[in-house]
Design an enzyme around this catalytic site. Sequence first.
Site, PDB file in Angstrom:
ATOM      1  N   HIS A 313      34.264  38.573  35.825  1.00  5.42           N
ATOM      2  CA  HIS A 313      35.322  38.799  34.840  1.00  5.42           C
ATOM      3  C   HIS A 313      34.730  39.092  33.463  1.00  5.42           C
ATOM      4  O   HIS A 313      35.078  40.096  32.819  1.00  5.42           O
ATOM      5  CB  HIS A 313      36.222  37.567  34.781  1.00  5.42           C
ATOM      6  CG  HIS A 313      37.362  37.671  33.814  1.00  5.42           C
ATOM      7  ND1 HIS A 313      38.637  38.018  34.189  1.00  5.42           N
ATOM      8  CD2 HIS A 313      37.424  37.469  32.457  1.00  5.42           C
ATOM      9  CE1 HIS A 313      39.429  38.029  33.134  1.00  5.42           C
ATOM     10  NE2 HIS A 313      38.712  37.702  32.070  1.00  5.42           N
ATOM     11  N   GLU A 314      33.850  38.229  32.997  1.00  9.28           N
ATOM     12  CA  GLU A 314      33.271  38.409  31.660  1.00  9.28           C
ATOM     13  C   GLU A 314      32.380  39.640  31.602  1.00  9.28           C
ATOM     14  O   GLU A 314      32.285  40.300  30.558  1.00  9.28           O
ATOM     15  CB  GLU A 314      32.489  37.159  31.243  1.00  9.28           C
ATOM     16  CG  GLU A 314      33.317  35.885  31.131  1.00  9.28           C
ATOM     17  CD  GLU A 314      34.516  36.015  30.194  1.00  9.28           C
ATOM     18  OE1 GLU A 314      34.467  36.839  29.250  1.00  9.28           O
ATOM     19  OE2 GLU A 314      35.508  35.286  30.406  1.00  9.28           O
ATOM     20  N   GLU A 343      41.734  43.373  28.768  1.00  4.42           N
ATOM     21  CA  GLU A 343      41.864  42.500  29.931  1.00  4.42           C
ATOM     22  C   GLU A 343      41.846  43.314  31.226  1.00  4.42           C
ATOM     23  O   GLU A 343      41.373  42.832  32.258  1.00  4.42           O
ATOM     24  CB  GLU A 343      43.158  41.692  29.826  1.00  4.42           C
ATOM     25  CG  GLU A 343      43.245  40.511  30.771  1.00  4.42           C
ATOM     26  CD  GLU A 343      42.264  39.387  30.451  1.00  4.42           C
ATOM     27  OE1 GLU A 343      42.034  38.544  31.338  1.00  4.42           O
ATOM     28  OE2 GLU A 343      41.718  39.351  29.326  1.00  4.42           O
TER      29      GLU A 343
END
Length: 549
Positions: A313-314, A343
Site C-alpha cells: 500500500h505505502e 489513495e
Amino acid sequence: VRHSSAPLKKYNFSGRTDVQGQVVKMKNTTIAAAAVAAAAYWRPNARSPREIYEDLCNELKNIDALGGCMALLEWDELVMMADGSADARATQKAALAEVVHERRISSALKARIDAANQPAVLSQLDAFEAANVRDTERNYLKSAKMPKALARLEAELSSQGYQSWVKAREAADWAQFAPTLEKILNMRKQIAAACAPGADPYDFCVDNFERGLTHARLAEVLGEVKAGLVPLIQAVGAKKQLQTHRALTGTFDVKQQEALSKQVAGELGFSYEHGRFDTSVHPFTGGTHPTDTRITTKFNEGDLISALMGTVHETGHAMYEQGRNKAHASLPVSEALSMGIHESQSLLWERMVGQGRAFWKYAAPLVHKYFPETRFATAEHLYQFVNVVQPSLVRVEADELTYPLHIVVRFELERGLFDGSVSVAELPAAWNQKYRQYLGVEPPSDMEGVLQDVHWSDGSFGYFPSYTLGAMFACQFYEAALRDLPQLEEDLAAGRFEPLRRWLNARIHEVGSLHPSADELCLAVTGEVLNPKVFIAYLTKKYSELYDL
C-alpha cells in the site's frame, strides 16, 4: 535592485553595464532615475511573458522548499525523535508554519499571480504551465480569505478536539466529546461562509480533499455502491467462511518480515536511491520531494501478511511521489490532484495487484524463502487468506468488500450534521442504526462505534469519502490498464511490474493536477468519468467466485 528570489538585473544607467551583485556606479544619473528604471523592469508590461511566469515559479519553489523542511520535521517526529523532544519540536513546527503561511498569502505572491494571470501571459504558456497559474490562484484565494480570528480558532480547537477525543474514547463516553465537536462543526461552517460565501458548507469541506466534487455527486456515487454491496455482503455472509491454512498462523520473525517487505517494495518499483524504508507506529508515506520519498510500515510477529500488504500500500503512494512530473517539480501541477487519486495509487497496488491471484504466484515463493514453515501454503491459499470477508465494527480492520459501507455510514452522518438532519447528540444512535442496517453488526460501546476515528477531532469533515473514491478509481484505472496491457496478469505473476508502473506513471503520476477534477482525469485515462458500476462488477465477480455464489 533585488526583488525577493529574483537575481539582480543588469542595467546600463550611464553607458556601462554593471555585473550581478556589484554596486551600480551611477554617473550623471540620479537615484530617482535609477528607481524609475528598476520599477519599469518589475512592471508586467516591461517583462516578457516567460519572465513573468518564471518569476512566479521561483517564488512557488521557495515556498515548496519550506514545506519540504516541515515535512522532514514531521517525518523525524514520527520515526526518529525521542519522546522528550515533543515540546521543542512543536515550537519549531509552529514557527516554520507561520513563515510558510505568510509566504502563501503575501502581497508579493499575489502580485506575481496577478501578473501571470493576464491573457498576454497565459496565451504563451502550455497546459501544464497554465495549470500552475490556475492552482496557485486557487490555493492563494482559499488561504487569503481565511480570517485570522478563525485561523486562531481552528488551531485552538484542533488541539482541544484531539485531547477531548482521546479522553472520551478511553472512557467510551460520547458525552465527553460532544460539546467540543459542536464547536468544531460550527467553526467549519463559519470558515466555509468566510471562504466560499453562498456555497454549500459541506461542499466546501469536501473540496478541500476532492477538488470540484459536491455532496450531490458523492450521494449519487456512494448511493449506487451501497445499493450494490449490501445484498452482496449478505449473500457472502450466508456462505461458509474461507478456511485459513494452518501454516499462515503462528509466530513470524519480525526481522524476516522486514526483509521480505523491503524486497517486495524494491521489486514493485520503489527507488531506494531516492527514498527510505523505516518502521513507525502508524504506517505512512512522507518525504520532502520526489527525490526524497520515505515510507514506513509496522510489524507484528503474530501476523505474517498485514505488514506485507501495508508495505505494498505505502509503496503505491511512494511510487506516485517518485514518479511526479520532473519538468514541473516543486510546482502545484506536479502535486496529486486529490486525496482520492493519491489513495487510488496505493489501493491499486494493494488490492488490484496485491490481493489478486497473479501477485501471489509471484509472492508465494518469497514467503516460503523467508518463512520455510509456510512452504505447504500455496499461492491459492495465500490469495484466499488475504480476501476473507468478515463484517467488522472497526473501519481500519475492514476487508475489501465491506470497507465501502463504513465510508457510506460516515458520509451520510456528516451530510446530516451539515444539513441539520442529524445533531451531534444523535450521532451515536444514528451510527449504531446504520451499522445494524448495512453491515449487520452493532458496536457494544462508543469506543468501537462513533468514537473510533480521529478525523472529526480536528474537523476533517469530507475526508472519509476519499478512501472509497480511491478504491473505485483504482478499479477503473486497473481495468483500463488491462485493456492496454493484454499480458498484464502474466507479467504480474512473473514479477514483472515495470509495464504497469510505466503505464501509471505516464497517465497519472506525471499528469499530476493538470485536470481540474478527478472525474476529468478519470475520463482522460479510462474514457469515462468515475463509474460505480465498474467497481460493483469487479467486487461481485471476485467474491462470487471466491464464495461460490
